[in-house]
Design a protein around this motif. Structure first.
Motif, mmCIF file in Angstrom:
data_model
loop_
_atom_site.group_PDB
_atom_site.id
_atom_site.type_symbol
_atom_site.label_atom_id
_atom_site.label_comp_id
_atom_site.label_asym_id
_atom_site.label_seq_id
_atom_site.Cartn_x
_atom_site.Cartn_y
_atom_site.Cartn_z
ATOM 1 N N VAL A 138 0.823 -1.207 0.000
ATOM 2 C CA VAL A 138 0.000 0.000 0.000
ATOM 3 C C VAL A 138 0.861 1.264 0.000
ATOM 4 C CG1 VAL A 138 -1.670 1.351 1.350
ATOM 5 C CG2 VAL A 138 -1.944 -1.117 1.136
ATOM 6 N N MET A 139 1.862 1.317 0.863
ATOM 7 C CA MET A 139 2.620 2.550 1.098
ATOM 8 C C MET A 139 3.968 2.600 0.374
ATOM 9 S SD MET A 139 0.818 4.368 3.283
ATOM 10 C CE MET A 139 1.936 5.442 4.153
ATOM 11 N N GLY A 140 4.486 1.459 -0.031
ATOM 12 C CA GLY A 140 5.840 1.436 -0.570
ATOM 13 C C GLY A 140 6.825 1.226 0.565
ATOM 14 N N SER A 141 8.093 1.196 0.217
ATOM 15 C CA SER A 141 9.118 1.011 1.250
ATOM 16 C C SER A 141 9.232 2.266 2.096
ATOM 17 C CB SER A 141 10.473 0.722 0.601
ATOM 18 O OG SER A 141 10.419 -0.496 -0.092
ATOM 19 N N PRO A 142 9.460 2.115 3.386
ATOM 20 C CA PRO A 142 9.565 3.295 4.244
ATOM 21 C C PRO A 142 10.853 4.067 3.975
ATOM 22 C CG PRO A 142 10.074 1.335 5.496
ATOM 23 C CD PRO A 142 9.622 0.880 4.139
ATOM 24 N N LEU A 143 10.789 5.368 4.182
ATOM 25 C CA LEU A 143 11.978 6.188 4.034
ATOM 26 C C LEU A 143 12.952 5.915 5.177
ATOM 27 C CD1 LEU A 143 13.265 8.448 2.345
ATOM 28 C CD2 LEU A 143 12.264 10.065 3.936
ATOM 29 N N LEU A 144 12.411 5.723 6.364
ATOM 30 C CA LEU A 144 13.246 5.475 7.535
ATOM 31 C C LEU A 144 12.732 4.271 8.308
ATOM 32 C CD1 LEU A 144 13.492 9.099 8.942
ATOM 33 C CD2 LEU A 144 15.262 7.868 7.730
ATOM 34 N N GLU A 145 13.639 3.404 8.652
ATOM 35 C CA GLU A 145 13.360 2.342 9.607
ATOM 36 C C GLU A 145 14.215 2.651 10.817
ATOM 37 O OE1 GLU A 145 13.310 -1.755 8.291
ATOM 38 O OE2 GLU A 145 13.056 -1.079 6.227
ATOM 39 N N ALA A 146 13.593 2.811 11.951
ATOM 40 C CA ALA A 146 14.319 3.198 13.154
ATOM 41 C C ALA A 146 15.446 2.200 13.425
ATOM 42 C CB ALA A 146 13.374 3.267 14.347
ATOM 43 N N PRO A 147 16.687 2.669 13.560
ATOM 44 C CA PRO A 147 17.816 1.744 13.721
ATOM 45 C C PRO A 147 17.792 0.976 15.039
ATOM 46 C CG PRO A 147 18.548 4.011 13.969
ATOM 47 C CD PRO A 147 17.120 4.062 13.527
ATOM 48 N N PHE A 148 17.191 1.546 16.070
ATOM 49 C CA PHE A 148 17.177 0.868 17.364
ATOM 50 C C PHE A 148 15.817 0.273 17.689
ATOM 51 C CE2 PHE A 148 20.421 4.215 17.654
ATOM 52 C CZ PHE A 148 21.535 3.399 17.755
ATOM 53 N N ASN A 149 14.855 0.468 16.786
ATOM 54 C CA ASN A 149 13.513 -0.058 16.994
ATOM 55 C C ASN A 149 12.991 -0.524 15.644
ATOM 56 O OD1 ASN A 149 10.941 -0.694 17.746
ATOM 57 N ND2 ASN A 149 10.343 1.371 18.350
ATOM 58 N N ALA A 150 13.162 -1.784 15.324
ATOM 59 C CA ALA A 150 12.765 -2.319 14.019
ATOM 60 C C ALA A 150 11.252 -2.372 13.849
ATOM 61 C CB ALA A 150 13.351 -3.716 13.836
ATOM 62 N N ASN A 151 10.515 -2.024 14.892
ATOM 63 C CA ASN A 151 9.058 -2.069 14.823
ATOM 64 C C ASN A 151 8.440 -0.725 14.461
ATOM 65 O OD1 ASN A 151 8.889 -4.803 15.497
ATOM 66 N ND2 ASN A 151 9.151 -4.319 17.661
ATOM 67 N N GLN A 152 9.237 0.217 14.006
ATOM 68 C CA GLN A 152 8.704 1.529 13.641
ATOM 69 C C GLN A 152 9.184 1.917 12.246
ATOM 70 O OE1 GLN A 152 9.006 4.618 16.612
ATOM 71 N NE2 GLN A 152 9.341 6.156 15.033
ATOM 72 N N TRP A 153 8.248 2.279 11.383
ATOM 73 C CA TRP A 153 8.553 2.757 10.043
ATOM 74 C C TRP A 153 8.063 4.188 9.916
ATOM 75 C CZ3 TRP A 153 6.679 -1.614 6.216
ATOM 76 C CH2 TRP A 153 7.501 -2.709 6.350
ATOM 77 N N ASP A 154 8.879 5.023 9.279
ATOM 78 C CA ASP A 154 8.503 6.419 9.065
ATOM 79 C C ASP A 154 8.465 6.717 7.574
ATOM 80 O OD1 ASP A 154 8.274 7.587 11.731
ATOM 81 O OD2 ASP A 154 10.388 7.080 11.925
#
Length: 149
Positions: free
Chosen positions: A56-72
């Protein structure tokens, strides 16, 4: 000698006056990041897998380096002769399932990106070789043919 001083003074004054004149600089709108719309966010549902979210959204611009459960998903449009528009959607996952959607900025407003024509790189699909078919692979005995053609 006085004539030389007057000539130098006049030349210096003209140079300074010419250097102070305003010459407009061409500016372009500068879009950066993932363009996120309200329609895209409306398709998201809690419990979706990461693969479904990527569809739906495409690949995230940022994946939190210390929290793999958050996409921005960030989007920033710096308009050449206007303001800056920013949008951000943060998706949080638990056990590889979407559990939280947080958004910032005005996702409902449409953004019209002008198509730039002229100098600069061409957009994909508008090159001079787009209408040319690629040659068929050849073998040492000659061109390969496709059965039934």
């Amino acid at each position: 000698m006085q004539k030389l001083i007057k000539t130098v003074t006049l030349s210096l004054a003209l140079s300074l006056a010419g250097g102070c004149s305003y010459v407009g600089v061409y500016k372009r709108d500068l879009p950066q990041g993932n363009l996120v719309t309200q329609e895209m966010v409306a398709q998201l549902e809690q419990g979706m897998t990461r693969e479904q979210v990527k569809f739906v959204m495409g690949s995230p611009l940022l994946e939190a380096p210390f929290n793999a459960n958050q996409w921005d998903y960030l989007y920033r449009l710096d308009e050449a002769y206007g303001g800056v528009e920013q949008r951000r959607v943060t998706l949080t996952f638990a056990n590889d399932r979407l559990v939280n959607i947080t958004s910032e900025g005005n996702l409902s407003s449409d953004i019209e990106l002008p198509s730039y024509e002229g100098p600069g790189p061409a957009t994909e699909g508008t090159g001079p070789d787009d209408g040319i078919m690629s040659p068929q692979p050849t073998t040492p005995d000659g061109p390969t043919t496709t059965p039934g053609v």
